[in-house]
Design a protein around this motif. Sequence first.
Motif, short mmCIF file in Angstrom:
data_model
loop_
_atom_site.label_atom_id
_atom_site.label_comp_id
_atom_site.label_asym_id
_atom_site.label_seq_id
_atom_site.Cartn_x
_atom_site.Cartn_y
_atom_site.Cartn_z
N ILE A 1 45.64 40.20 42.84
CA ILE A 1 46.03 39.62 44.23
C ILE A 1 47.28 39.05 43.94
O ILE A 1 48.02 38.99 44.84
N ALA A 2 47.48 38.71 42.66
CA ALA A 2 48.90 38.00 42.48
C ALA A 2 49.90 39.19 42.56
O ALA A 2 51.09 38.82 43.19
N GLU B 1 42.05 38.49 39.92
CA GLU B 1 43.15 37.67 40.16
C GLU B 1 44.62 38.31 39.97
O GLU B 1 45.67 38.05 40.66
N GLU C 1 49.93 32.95 53.13
CA GLU C 1 50.39 33.72 52.31
C GLU C 1 51.20 33.34 51.10
O GLU C 1 51.10 33.42 50.16
N ALA D 1 44.38 39.72 49.46
CA ALA D 1 43.61 38.60 49.57
C ALA D 1 43.15 38.32 51.11
O ALA D 1 42.17 37.81 51.50
N ALA E 1 42.84 31.59 46.53
CA ALA E 1 42.45 32.47 47.22
C ALA E 1 40.92 33.00 46.76
O ALA E 1 39.74 33.34 47.54
N VAL E 2 40.76 32.87 45.61
CA VAL E 2 39.29 32.77 44.99
C VAL E 2 38.19 32.23 45.27
O VAL E 2 37.04 32.63 45.31
N VAL F 1 47.37 31.64 43.41
CA VAL F 1 46.41 32.68 43.54
C VAL F 1 44.93 32.40 43.49
O VAL F 1 43.94 32.45 44.21
N PRO G 1 36.08 33.01 50.04
CA PRO G 1 34.39 33.49 50.41
C PRO G 1 33.59 32.30 50.48
O PRO G 1 32.65 31.96 51.21
N VAL H 1 49.39 39.98 47.35
CA VAL H 1 48.63 38.98 48.03
C VAL H 1 48.17 39.37 49.35
O VAL H 1 46.98 39.17 49.92
N MET I 1 36.10 37.52 42.29
CA MET I 1 37.31 37.38 42.71
C MET I 1 38.35 37.06 41.78
O MET I 1 39.51 37.54 41.61
N SER I 2 37.74 36.44 40.80
CA SER I 2 38.63 35.76 39.68
C SER I 2 38.95 37.03 38.78
O SER I 2 40.09 37.10 38.40
N MET J 1 44.71 33.70 57.29
CA MET J 1 45.02 33.70 56.11
C MET J 1 46.43 34.45 55.89
O MET J 1 47.19 33.62 54.86
N ILE K 1 49.13 31.44 49.06
CA ILE K 1 48.15 31.96 48.07
C ILE K 1 49.30 32.50 46.74
O ILE K 1 48.79 32.65 45.92
N ALA K 2 50.30 33.01 47.29
CA ALA K 2 51.20 33.56 46.34
C ALA K 2 51.68 32.45 45.14
O ALA K 2 51.37 32.78 44.03
#
Lengths: 445, 445
Positions: B294-295, B291, A291, B301, A301-302, A298, A305, B298, B287-288, A287, A294-295
């Motif tokens: 996470i933002a 968010e 990165e 995550a 990322a959710v 976002v 899972p 990162v 996870m949302s 992951m 994801i940045a």
Amino acid sequence: MPTLRTESQTAAQLAVEDLRETWRLLTPEERFEAFSELERADAEDFFLDLPARDQAELLLQISTVQRRSWMRLLPPDDAADVVQAADTLDREGLLELLDGPTRSEVMALLAYAEDEAGGLMNPRYARVRPDVSVDEAISYLRKQVREVLENVYYVYVIDADQKLCGVVSLRDLFSAQPGRTIREIMSLEVTAARDDMDQEELSRLFAEHDLQAIPVIDAEGHMKGVVTVDDIVDVIQEEATEDIQKIGGTAALEAPYLEVSLPQMIKKRVGWLAALFVSEMLTTTAMSRFEAEIARAVVLAVFVPLIISSGGNSGSQASTLVIRAMALGEVTLRDWWRVMRRELTSGLLMGGILGVIGFSRVMLWQAIFHSYGHHALLIASTIGTAVVGVVTWGTLSGSMLPFLLRRVGLDPATASAPFVATLVDVTGIVIYFSVASLVLRGTLL
Amino acid sequence: MPTLRTESQTAAQLAVEDLRETWRLLTPEERFEAFSELERADAEDFFLDLPARDQAELLLQISTVQRRSWMRLLPPDDAADVVQAADTLDREGLLELLDGPTRSEVMALLAYAEDEAGGLMNPRYARVRPDVSVDEAISYLRKQVREVLENVYYVYVIDADQKLCGVVSLRDLFSAQPGRTIREIMSLEVTAARDDMDQEELSRLFAEHDLQAIPVIDAEGHMKGVVTVDDIVDVIQEEATEDIQKIGGTAALEAPYLEVSLPQMIKKRVGWLAALFVSEMLTTTAMSRFEAEIARAVVLAVFVPLIISSGGNSGSQASTLVIRAMALGEVTLRDWWRVMRRELTSGLLMGGILGVIGFSRVMLWQAIFHSYGHHALLIASTIGTAVVGVVTWGTLSGSMLPFLLRRVGLDPATASAPFVATLVDVTGIVIYFSVASLVLRGTLL
């Protein structure tokens, strides 16, 4: 209480039933105390029904004067199990309690591994010579039964070299004309097991042929003993327990759950957990490579899972099915190609179904909550496509891993659900983000 | 090939062995063709060893003229299984092939569910009246054996009301003085099973008492038949297979892996997968909610798969151990409190060990690659603490779920590894981000 008695129960019988039910909750000292209070006949029945570990534990608490008569209650195969269950230091002492001939029988049994046919067999069995008459055989049998035999299923015909040359069922013996000889009525086709046959294979032999007993012979065909189906019941339970525990990601416990001490229990479990944890760290590495993506988004990322678990679940399913089919002998190594084709198709179809569900989830949330902005359709396509890939890959690797393990000589059941899930998690992340890069390049990414 | 023969094999025997090995790969037509080429005696042995489904399949291909003699080869309990394995439309026809008395026996057996004692028993068994002498009993037994009995383990003593009043083992019968009566030598304590006892309980009874056969009686104590241990071998295999498949997250297949058609196979598997997939969508929802966090970081995550899988793995372990212990009767509902205390301690200790590994991973990468900037220690603490919480929670919920399922009357094996993992994933995310908020508030977040 599952058993019914023909007579109303006496107080003594109730005491036995009580002890049976509470047994596993008691300490060794409490067990011995309660056992000592039983009447002799009840105590003997109770003792004979116990597992070897518990018999050994009790025996070593009984006074040395009485210990001998208890040890001698056991038939040689059970006595061997008791000796094996005792600590190395106590073994010699237990063996010395036996009479000479039985001791030699038990020592011979101890030379075999516990989990092969030789370690399971009873060296006492009903035997006759081929040239005696049916009537002589029956009266000889009556004498043998009185002296040494626990059970009579079949009578084995042994020639002068001690080689197995035939078998007569009790049914055939009883229904034959008294004057005929054994040679005339015996069956030449005997399903026998070699003394070094593995117990798992042996139990398949019992299941396949529906036999009550199988004779055990050595490499030269000499008769060594008989394994009866009631011993196989324990073997089958044990093997299934071992497989189930391995599938759950534990080393086999080798004792009932509540009787394993806490440090032992943790030792059996934490090794696998730690190994899986360290392997799963690859997901972090994988992951981290994404990165930047994801940045920028976002939202990617959710879904991680959800997507990787779909691979883990389909992989666990596939590996469990294949492991069990292998244990039952339904699938062998050379079937790998058939299984692979089958699982590839299943994986694609099941991945397709889940992919549509995943796609719909994104579009539905977008319609109701406007969760994903004007890229919703692209995100939904990414999720849908990734799920197809991950589920197919999970199914395929879950089903092939047991073959791979068996091929290199390991137990296929090592392909536990957690092991497969971990393996698939890492690749799942790579598949997901690769799909995302392809679909979203130039828009969201 | 696991069986050894006492004589060198004839070509015919080799043909039988070949057919045995390739059997499961053949189509019904190929099976019938190969079977038709066997010599009658070999064909009979082969036929009797087949599972009921295959026997039914063959019977319906055999010409109607010959079908009767094949059907009549089967003892009543096996004939009942064949009828049960055939399609509803063919059942009547198969029953009509039997002679009158056997047909009534088979019909009586068909009234029982397949998986209870009544459905497993053989209605033919060795019986005597209590007031005959030992010698009379032996000659009466010889007559019974000749006529109807497959196996003789114990001789059951039945009074004038057809009630079971005692049992004599063959061993005791043979070794008793000829002039004594059965009543004098019979044992009054008989372990019997009610005809509606579940097969799983019945198999535990066999394992516990090491018996070769258990008599089956109805609510009034009338003797109905005998279940022998060789039938229980199949039951135990079946029950273990069912549990293993459920633990792997599939509905029980109910047929060998390679014999289940692809559409059937997918039907058994995709339902659970889809249900798990939909439940796992809660991870996306969970996870949302984080968010924003996470933002801002990162890096949080990239640890999500690692942390939630540690909970899933420890949960699968715990649930599998408890499910198996329940199936073996080692753990019952009232043990929940002992199991919970035990798993709470195990979870904390194992979580502690994994937490230290997780903490070290972050600090090590920081030392080597400077991956986590000047917040490394805080990030490491977040990971370490979250892993302790998630593993403890996973272990606890994995071990309690089977109790909960059994309490509400469901099969504890439904607490499959994938089910537990999904359950723990969602809570794992909440635990992880809550810990992160606490530890990192004001610094990274």
